[in-house]
Design a protein around this motif. Structure first.
Motif, short mmCIF file in Angstrom:
data_model
loop_
_atom_site.label_atom_id
_atom_site.label_comp_id
_atom_site.label_asym_id
_atom_site.label_seq_id
_atom_site.Cartn_x
_atom_site.Cartn_y
_atom_site.Cartn_z
N VAL A 1 15.47 -5.39 50.73
CA VAL A 1 16.30 -4.24 51.11
C VAL A 1 17.69 -4.71 51.54
O VAL A 1 18.69 -4.07 51.21
CB VAL A 1 15.61 -3.41 52.22
N ALA A 2 17.79 -5.85 52.23
CA ALA A 2 19.09 -6.38 52.64
C ALA A 2 19.95 -6.75 51.44
O ALA A 2 21.18 -6.68 51.51
CB ALA A 2 18.89 -7.59 53.55
N GLY B 1 20.11 -5.02 48.86
CA GLY B 1 20.54 -3.76 48.27
C GLY B 1 19.56 -3.16 47.29
O GLY B 1 19.89 -2.21 46.60
N PRO C 1 17.97 1.10 50.66
CA PRO C 1 19.22 0.91 51.39
C PRO C 1 20.21 2.00 51.00
O PRO C 1 20.28 2.40 49.85
CB PRO C 1 19.70 -0.47 50.92
N ARG D 1 25.69 0.39 56.35
CA ARG D 1 24.51 0.51 55.50
C ARG D 1 23.30 0.75 56.40
O ARG D 1 23.16 0.11 57.44
CB ARG D 1 24.28 -0.76 54.68
N VAL E 1 18.85 1.94 56.33
CA VAL E 1 17.62 1.95 55.54
C VAL E 1 16.97 3.31 55.68
O VAL E 1 16.81 3.83 56.78
CB VAL E 1 16.64 0.85 56.02
#
Length: 113
Positions: A35-36, A38, A51, A74, A76
């Protein structure tokens, strides 16, 4: 449920605390890293972690009423799967044992004479 409770719940299935800890931490680490970067993480029956970019905006300070500029960021988002939502809402019965998010078995096709 916190991480320690999750490990304890998985412990019986995997045969020990060390294996359960390694499994839970590995899965969570893979999810966070993905997820980090993207990318979305989708687990069928459970849900999707996506994300999302929030643009810069003007907000108000609730105490003073002054306008404040909020920088872009950004975040989640979690979108629960349909089966998960059905279980929580009570539209589907929670199974007594086994995997509650596992797909139902396919119905066999009718035999043609």
């Amino acid at each position: 449920m916190n991480k320690a409770q999750l490990i304890a719940a998985v412990e019986d299935e995997l045969g020990g605390r060390a294996q359960a800890t390694a499994a839970v931490e590995s899965v969570l680490d893979a999810v966070v890293r993905t997820v980090a970067r993207g990318e979305a993480v989708s687990v069928t029956g459970f849900g999707t972690l996506v994300p999302k970019a929030r643009p810069a905006r003007t907000a108000r300070n609730p105490r003073t009423g002054d306008e404040v500029e909020v920088a872009p960021t950004r975040v989640v988002r979690f979108r629960p799967g349909a089966r998960f939502q059905d279980l929580v809402a009570g539209r589907r019965a929670m199974p007594d044992s086994g995997n509650c998010i596992q797909k139902d078995p396919k119905t066999p096709k009718a035999v043609r004479p």
